[in-house]
Scaffold this active site. Structure first.
Site, PDB file in Angstrom:
ATOM      1  N   HIS A  59      -7.575   8.622   0.818  1.00 23.48           N
ATOM      2  CA  HIS A  59      -7.426   7.684   1.932  1.00 23.48           C
ATOM      3  C   HIS A  59      -8.368   7.998   3.105  1.00 23.48           C
ATOM      4  O   HIS A  59      -7.970   8.017   4.280  1.00 23.48           O
ATOM      5  CB  HIS A  59      -5.974   7.678   2.434  1.00 23.48           C
ATOM      6  CG  HIS A  59      -5.588   6.398   3.114  1.00 23.48           C
ATOM      7  ND1 HIS A  59      -5.743   6.177   4.469  1.00 23.48           N
ATOM      8  CD2 HIS A  59      -5.036   5.267   2.624  1.00 23.48           C
ATOM      9  CE1 HIS A  59      -5.318   4.982   4.793  1.00 23.48           C
ATOM     10  NE2 HIS A  59      -4.863   4.381   3.676  1.00 23.48           N
ATOM     11  N   ASP A 113       0.840  -1.201   0.000  1.00 24.47           N
ATOM     12  CA  ASP A 113       0.000   0.000   0.000  1.00 24.47           C
ATOM     13  C   ASP A 113       0.875   1.252   0.000  1.00 24.47           C
ATOM     14  O   ASP A 113       1.918   1.304   0.669  1.00 24.47           O
ATOM     15  CB  ASP A 113      -0.907   0.016   1.230  1.00 24.47           C
ATOM     16  CG  ASP A 113      -2.089  -0.926   1.093  1.00 24.47           C
ATOM     17  OD1 ASP A 113      -2.138  -1.671   0.088  1.00 24.47           O
ATOM     18  OD2 ASP A 113      -2.954  -0.914   1.990  1.00 24.47           O
ATOM     19  N   HIS A 130      -6.477   2.626  -4.304  1.00 24.97           N
ATOM     20  CA  HIS A 130      -6.526   2.726  -2.836  1.00 24.97           C
ATOM     21  C   HIS A 130      -7.243   4.020  -2.417  1.00 24.97           C
ATOM     22  O   HIS A 130      -7.011   4.515  -1.305  1.00 24.97           O
ATOM     23  CB  HIS A 130      -5.098   2.692  -2.287  1.00 24.97           C
ATOM     24  CG  HIS A 130      -4.992   2.370  -0.826  1.00 24.97           C
ATOM     25  ND1 HIS A 130      -5.886   1.545  -0.151  1.00 24.97           N
ATOM     26  CD2 HIS A 130      -4.084   2.774   0.120  1.00 24.97           C
ATOM     27  CE1 HIS A 130      -5.532   1.448   1.112  1.00 24.97           C
ATOM     28  NE2 HIS A 130      -4.442   2.193   1.330  1.00 24.97           N
ATOM     29  N   HIS A 186       3.799  -2.122   3.257  1.00 23.44           N
ATOM     30  CA  HIS A 186       3.667  -0.703   2.942  1.00 23.44           C
ATOM     31  C   HIS A 186       4.947  -0.146   2.315  1.00 23.44           C
ATOM     32  O   HIS A 186       6.049  -0.653   2.571  1.00 23.44           O
ATOM     33  CB  HIS A 186       3.307   0.094   4.198  1.00 23.44           C
ATOM     34  CG  HIS A 186       1.892  -0.095   4.626  1.00 23.44           C
ATOM     35  ND1 HIS A 186       1.455  -1.197   5.323  1.00 23.44           N
ATOM     36  CD2 HIS A 186       0.789   0.690   4.442  1.00 23.44           C
ATOM     37  CE1 HIS A 186       0.155  -1.111   5.559  1.00 23.44           C
ATOM     38  NE2 HIS A 186      -0.282   0.033   5.042  1.00 23.44           N
TER      39      HIS A 186
END
Length: 539
Positions: A406, A351, A402, A501
């Site tokens: 966010h 991510d 994504h 990540h």
């Protein structure tokens, strides 16, 4: 006894062939010597001239003489290149020794004379003007081709390889109908073509003669025809094996080219490396289906869209990327925690939302081991690091959505969710990638409503089997790379989805996921596991 001019010439012709008037090998009697000498002195050209005139007269009479459509003679017969001709008020009869005597009249005669008549490439006629079987028109065949006429199209010639293929396709009675042009050179390309009421036939020395018609021809001309990227046709329009659409293949410039048409999608071109990938997948019968766009430019490459996905070509790496946009029904209504498989495979996912501190290290590790990954990017991250998406997809990895900023999706309205997804998609596409059809919820926050919203936007929601927690940092020095490795191996199972990540921890600046990745990639194969992208979840 007084003989006619034709009789005298006939005697002269017989003598010229070596026989006497009586058929004997002996010379003529002395009393006839002077007459024979006179007969033998008639020039051969006069013999041919009279033979032609006689043939013309005979054919004129067969057609009905002055009572026919030809009417009365105009002047005397005259020489034309290689033969003779006689004009009439309604047309002309032409003669050559190799073709005989035939008439040409009306609009066909007008076109014939414009093209040079017997001295032109068409040469002498081989037929009188004749009706065209199965079509309301007329034609004359000539030694070098034919001229076709209908009231709606006028008179035009067709010859050579184009005429041969035209006749194979049914001539005027076929779907092409009557010609609208003479054979003409193709501007900007070394070839020839005829336009017809129902399409065109194109010819080049390297490809031969093939027809293009309908919507495919319309799009072909929009792309520049033979002078464009597609080149000359190498097939006629043909039905697709699935029985739904039609296509023409073309010579192209790089791995061939085609235009495909279906009632649902229209006509679109596919060529080069993108076409080669589509061919390898199974053409229109593949999961992608028919093209819904032509090839177009994207940041750093080229792209074609299809009914159920896209093929992207990335110039920097030469990589071809296949994107599927349809979501299998088994992935609807769920936030996928593992790939549905019994095979021992693992999907490494990463991510991106904060920074890119670990990106280059992670890409280098993946490249060193030949392992693919899936990277979930926010739109804001892409805007902050606009060159990074190219590093990811040029290295052969997949990209997912994504969100744009966010947020926690459970706090958003349906319209806000749709905006977050679409904004991120457009941002990633502007960078040359495509995130479809994979979406990951920010913070992992979701419910049945938000999952349905994601599905409605064309995405499958993908969660994880294990979160390495590398994003939490060293926790005051109590955690290191081994903590990450142990969590991944403890959760190992067929279809495991690992969450890592790209950013560094904001407190200690650590990038534990990047540090642990080499050992993760080493330990999982030792346990019998291989690596896949999330495309494996699409079946």
């Amino acid at each position: 006894m007084r003989r006619s001019r034709s009789a005298v010439l006939g005697m002269a012709l017989a003598l010229a062939l070596g026989g006497g008037l009586g058929g004997t090998a002996l010379g003529p009697p002395a009393s006839a010597a002077s007459a024979v000498a006179a007969q033998r002195s008639v020039p051969a050209s006069m013999v041919v001239e009279q033979a032609g005139d006689d043939a013309i007269l005979q054919h004129y009479e067969q057609l009905g003489g002055s009572a026919s459509f030809l009417g009365t003679p105009v002047g005397s017969a005259y020489d034309v290149a290689g033969g003779r001709a006689q004009d009439y008020t309604g047309g002309t009869i032409y003669f050559s020794a190799g073709t005989g005597a035939y008439e040409v009249h009306g609009a066909i005669r007008g076109r014939y004379l414009e093209l040079g008549g017997p001295a032109g490439f068409l040469g002498f006629p081989l037929t009188d003007e004749t009706s065209t079987p199965g079509a309301a028109g007329r034609h004359n065949n000539f030694a070098g081709g034919a001229i076709y006429f209908s009231a709606g199209t006028g008179a035009y010639e067709v010859h050579g390889a184009i005429r041969g293929h035209y006749l194979e396709l049914g001539g005027p009675a076929g779907f092409l109908g009557f010609p609208l042009t003479d054979e003409t050179s193709t501007p900007g390309a070394a070839g020839r073509h005829n336009n017809f009421a129902g399409g065109a036939i194109y010819f080049s020395a390297g490809t031969g003669a093939y027809e293009v018609h309908g919507a495919i021809r319309g799009h072909y001309l929009e792309l520049g025809g033979p002078a464009g990227v597609l080149g000359f046709p190498v097939t006629d329009e043909t039905g697709t094996p699935d029985g739904v659409g039609r296509f023409n293949h073309f010579s192209g410039t790089n791995a061939g080219s085609s235009i495909y048409w279906s009632p649902a999608t229209g006509a679109h071109e596919v060529y080069g490396a993108i076409r080669a990938q589509w061919v390898a997948l199974g053409w229109e019968r593949s999961r992608l289906g028919y093209p819904i766009s032509g090839e177009y430019s994207i940041t750093g490459g080229r792209r074609n869209d299809f009914q159920h996905g896209s093929i992207l070509w990335h110039a920097a790496s030469g990589r071809i990327e296949v994107i599927y946009t349809s979501v299998p029904s088994a992935l609807l209504g769920v936030d996928l925690e593992r790939i549905p498989t019994t095979q021992k495979v693992v999907a490494l996912t990463f991510d991106a939302g904060a920074n890119d501190a670990a990106l280059r290290s992670i890409l280098a590790t993946l490249a060193a081991h030949g392992v693919p990954g899936t990277f979930f990017l926010t739109g804001d991250w892409v805007n902050q690091f606009p060159s990074n998406p190219a590093l990811i997809y040029n290295a052969g990895h997949r990209i997912g959505n994504h969100s744009m900023t966010h947020p926690d999706f459970t706090t958003l309205t349906d319209a806000q969710i749709a905006a977050e997804i679409s904004s991120a998609q457009r941002t990633i596409e502007a960078a040359g990638g495509d995130p479809r059809p994979f979406f990951r919820f920010p913070f992992g926050a979701r419910d049945s409503r938000t999952i349905a919203d994601v599905n409605a936007a064309g995405y499958a929601a993908v969660r994880w089997t294990v979160d390495t927690l590398g994003w939490q940092g060293t926790m005051n020095g109590t955690r290191g790379p081994s903590f990450i490795v142990q969590r991944v191996l403890a959760s190992a199972q067929p279809g495991e989805i690992v969450l890592m990540h790209l950013g560094s921890n904001p407190d200690d600046g650590s990038t534990l996921d990047a540090a642990a990745l080499p050992e993760v990639i080493s330990q999982l194969p030792a346990a019998g596991y291989g690596f896949v992208t999330l495309d494996a979840a699409l079946g």
